[in-house]
Design a protein around this motif. Structure first.
Motif, short mmCIF file in Angstrom:
data_model
loop_
_atom_site.label_atom_id
_atom_site.label_comp_id
_atom_site.label_asym_id
_atom_site.label_seq_id
_atom_site.Cartn_x
_atom_site.Cartn_y
_atom_site.Cartn_z
N GLY A 101 2.01 24.12 9.02
CA GLY A 101 1.69 22.79 8.51
C GLY A 101 2.89 22.00 8.02
O GLY A 101 2.79 20.80 7.77
N LYS A 102 4.04 22.65 7.87
CA LYS A 102 5.24 21.92 7.45
C LYS A 102 5.83 21.18 8.65
O LYS A 102 5.63 21.59 9.80
N HIS A 103 6.58 20.13 8.38
CA HIS A 103 7.08 19.26 9.44
C HIS A 103 7.98 19.98 10.45
O HIS A 103 8.05 19.59 11.60
N PHE A 104 8.62 21.04 10.06
CA PHE A 104 9.56 21.74 10.94
C PHE A 104 8.93 22.93 11.67
O PHE A 104 9.59 23.57 12.50
N PHE A 105 7.67 23.23 11.39
CA PHE A 105 7.06 24.45 11.90
C PHE A 105 7.09 24.54 13.43
O PHE A 105 7.54 25.55 13.98
#
Length: 148
Positions: free
Chosen positions: A63-67
């Motif tokens: 769910g994090k932007h970099f995942f």
């Protein structure tokens, strides 16, 4: 897989030589640094990571932007998974690995000596090391399920 089984009376961590480290032929140098510190490599495998492997391994980052870019990078080539044993091994290996950003990692650390920024938008920092004993136990189950 292998006959290796974790001993509940010993300390372990997980190290991944990421695709950039494997591609650059640094696997031996990275693992040698760990052995030179006095830790033992007790299980080792070369693998092409799957989505399932990486979604389970990096569960805390979902769910994090970099995942998604991290998953893409980790699937960009083979990686080496290793179980390392030793006293205070999680903390010791993290110290050897160095700061996450290879440009900021201190000389003498794996990332400080071999890593650099490629301006790719992805952190390509050669190696992953579990950040706690509980993370190490969970991550080892991902890459070495028969050992647990």
């Amino acid at each position: 897989m292998s006959d290796f089984k974790l001993d509940p009376d010993k300390e372990y961590t997980l190290v991944l030589v990421k695709p950039d480290g494997y591609r650059r032929g640094l696997t031996g140098k990275i693992l040698a640094r760990i052995e030179q510190k006095g830790y033992a490599i007790v299980a080792l495998r070369i693998v092409q990571a799957t989505d399932d492997d990486l979604h389970e391994h990096y569960v805390e980052h979902r769910g994090k932007h970099f995942f998604e870019s991290m998953v893409d990078f980790m699937q960009s080539g083979k990686l080496v998974a290793a179980v390392i044993e030793g006293t205070r091994v999680v903390e010791g290996v993290r110290s050897l690995v160095g700061a996450t950003n290879p440009t900021e990692a201190a000389p003498g650390t794996i990332r400080g000596d071999y890593g650099r920024d490629y301006d790719s938008g992805q952190i390509q920092n050669l190696v992953h090391a579990a950040d706690s004993p509980s993370s190490a136990a969970r991550e080892i189950k991902v890459w070495f399920p028969d050992a647990c």
